[in-house]
Design an enzyme around this catalytic site. Structure first.
Site, short mmCIF file in Angstrom:
data_model
loop_
_atom_site.label_atom_id
_atom_site.label_comp_id
_atom_site.label_asym_id
_atom_site.label_seq_id
_atom_site.Cartn_x
_atom_site.Cartn_y
_atom_site.Cartn_z
N GLY A 151 36.36 34.75 48.15
CA GLY A 151 34.92 34.54 48.28
C GLY A 151 34.62 33.06 48.13
O GLY A 151 35.48 32.22 48.42
N ILE A 153 34.18 31.13 45.41
CA ILE A 153 34.97 30.38 44.42
C ILE A 153 36.45 30.36 44.82
O ILE A 153 37.11 29.32 44.70
CB ILE A 153 34.77 30.97 43.00
CG1 ILE A 153 33.30 30.89 42.59
CG2 ILE A 153 35.65 30.23 41.98
CD1 ILE A 153 32.95 31.63 41.31
N ARG A 205 39.27 42.84 49.31
CA ARG A 205 38.69 44.05 49.90
C ARG A 205 38.52 43.88 51.41
O ARG A 205 38.66 44.80 52.17
CB ARG A 205 37.30 44.29 49.30
CG ARG A 205 37.29 45.31 48.19
CD ARG A 205 35.90 45.43 47.66
NE ARG A 205 35.32 44.10 47.45
CZ ARG A 205 34.08 43.86 47.11
NH1 ARG A 205 33.25 44.86 46.95
NH2 ARG A 205 33.62 42.63 46.94
N THR A 236 40.19 32.95 36.23
CA THR A 236 38.88 32.37 35.91
C THR A 236 37.76 33.35 36.23
O THR A 236 36.61 32.96 36.28
CB THR A 236 38.62 31.06 36.71
OG1 THR A 236 38.84 31.34 38.10
CG2 THR A 236 39.52 29.93 36.26
N ARG A 243 37.17 37.49 35.33
CA ARG A 243 36.82 38.26 34.13
C ARG A 243 38.11 38.77 33.51
O ARG A 243 39.03 39.22 34.21
CB ARG A 243 35.93 39.45 34.50
CG ARG A 243 34.49 39.11 34.86
CD ARG A 243 33.70 38.61 33.63
NE ARG A 243 32.32 38.31 33.97
CZ ARG A 243 31.87 37.13 34.38
NH1 ARG A 243 32.70 36.10 34.51
NH2 ARG A 243 30.59 36.96 34.66
N GLU A 286 36.42 39.34 25.02
CA GLU A 286 35.81 38.09 24.54
C GLU A 286 34.80 38.39 23.44
O GLU A 286 34.07 39.37 23.54
CB GLU A 286 35.10 37.39 25.72
CG GLU A 286 36.10 36.82 26.68
CD GLU A 286 35.45 36.13 27.89
OE1 GLU A 286 34.26 35.79 27.84
OE2 GLU A 286 36.17 35.94 28.87
N HIS A 296 36.25 30.40 28.19
CA HIS A 296 35.29 30.74 29.26
C HIS A 296 34.40 29.55 29.64
O HIS A 296 33.18 29.58 29.46
CB HIS A 296 34.45 31.97 28.86
CG HIS A 296 33.89 32.70 30.05
ND1 HIS A 296 33.70 34.06 30.10
CD2 HIS A 296 33.48 32.26 31.27
CE1 HIS A 296 33.20 34.42 31.27
NE2 HIS A 296 33.05 33.33 31.99
N GLY A 305 34.36 28.11 32.82
CA GLY A 305 34.29 27.94 34.28
C GLY A 305 33.05 27.22 34.76
O GLY A 305 33.14 26.27 35.55
#
Ligand code: GLV
Length: 319
Positions: free
Chosen positions: A155, A157, A177, A236, A238, A267, A285, A287
């Protein structure tokens, strides 16, 4: 004036925008609200600005009540939001795509460089005050030129990360996908592969898929064993996309060469096994954690709220 609840302090520019259109309640404390506090806070709200640790589920929506029209999540990921439950009640859910693409891709690249060149390990060595000397064999890492980056989820990122890696001379393959647009494939000269094959051929696997029931533990023990022993895993997106226990075992046993992680399964907890390993880079976390990006995310969330309250289509609804 409609009532807008913001569950944790966000940048001033976003609060100023919201305050022009609504009566604002902003949590005074910079910490995640407990579930009971969260439900108490959102009672009667017309709009809620949520952060990625707030669970937006049936109980949240019940607590908010019938006035609620929009939940604006300040994140691109919406795994904390039950989008179907929102839809069923006519509540619009929005997220913040686009504005955090470069910051997150920069961080993925940083992790790739850190783990392949063993940078955290080198810094720890110096901070321990250990004696060292430049030598032909001292603290060698792995180069990236000619190696294959395997992107899971090409996508925005994933694409931005692949572009950066192309600049370092890497080849790009991807799984996902669906196939990326033809112009993106052409630009990156990217091969589309089934995920099993992608894991087997990649020298660096970088995860960029959203967390969904289908991607939870996508990288489990079997997936790790299908990677090259010389390969690195970077996450990066989840934490729960990776089975953290299986990753610890794989890193301990040399099933893969190393990992760079910005996100964790539970987390803010980090698997204690990860903390003991040298071949893993751990970041809390970060990013999207730049001043510019966080402001842009918060302002976009605020614009989504303002649009919905005005009866207009929000700029970035979750589709
Ligand atoms: C951050 O993790 C985001 O999803 O925006």
């Amino acid at each position: 004036m409609p009532r807008v609840v913001v569950t944790r302090p966000i940048p001033a520019a976003a609060l100023e925008l919201l305050a022009k259109h609504a009566e604002l309640w902003v949590s005074a404390e910079d910490r995640p609200l407990g579930v009971a506090e969260l439900h108490e806070a959102v009672r009667g709200a017309d709009a809620v600005v949520t952060l990625l640790h707030d669970r937006v589920d049936d109980a949240f929506l019940n607590a908010a009540g019938a006035a609620l029209r929009v939940v604006a999540n300040v994140a691109v990921g919406v795994d904390n939001v039950d989008v179907e439950a929102c839809r069923a009640r006519g509540v619009i859910a929005t997220n913040t795509p686009g504005v955090l693409t470069d910051a997150t891709a920069d961080l993925a690249l940083a992790l790739i460089l850190m783990v392949t060149r063993r940078l955290g390990e080198g810094e720890r060595l110096l901070r321990r005050g250990e004696r060292w000397s430049w030598s032909m064999t001292f603290h060698l890492g792995r180069g990236l030129g000619g190696k294959t980056l395997g992107v899971v989820g090409l996508g925005q990122i994933g694409t931005a990360t692949a572009r950066r890696c192309r600049a370092l001379g890497m080849e790009v393959a991807y799984a996902g996908r669906r196939r990326a647009p033809a112009d993106v494939e052409r630009e990156l000269e990217a091969r589309f592969l089934p995920v099993e094959e992608l894991l087997a051929v990649s020298d660096v696997v970088s995860l960029h898929c959203p967390l969904t029931p289908e991607t939870r533990h996508l990288v489990d023990g079997a997936a790790l064993r299908s990677m090259k022993p010389s390969a690195f895993l970077v996450n990066t997106t989840r934490g729960p996309v990776v089975d953290e226990g299986a990753l610890v075992e794989a890193l301990r046993a040399g099933v893969i060469a190393g990992a760079g992680l910005d996100v964790f399964e539970h987390e803010p907890d980090v698997h204690p096994g990860l903390l003991e390993l040298e071949n893993v880079v751990l970041l809390p976390h970060l990013g999207s954690a730049t001043v510019e990006t966080r402001e842009a995310m918060a302002v976009l969330a605020a614009r989504n709220v303002v649009a919905v309250l005005a009866g207009e289509a929000p700029p970035t609804p979750v589709t």
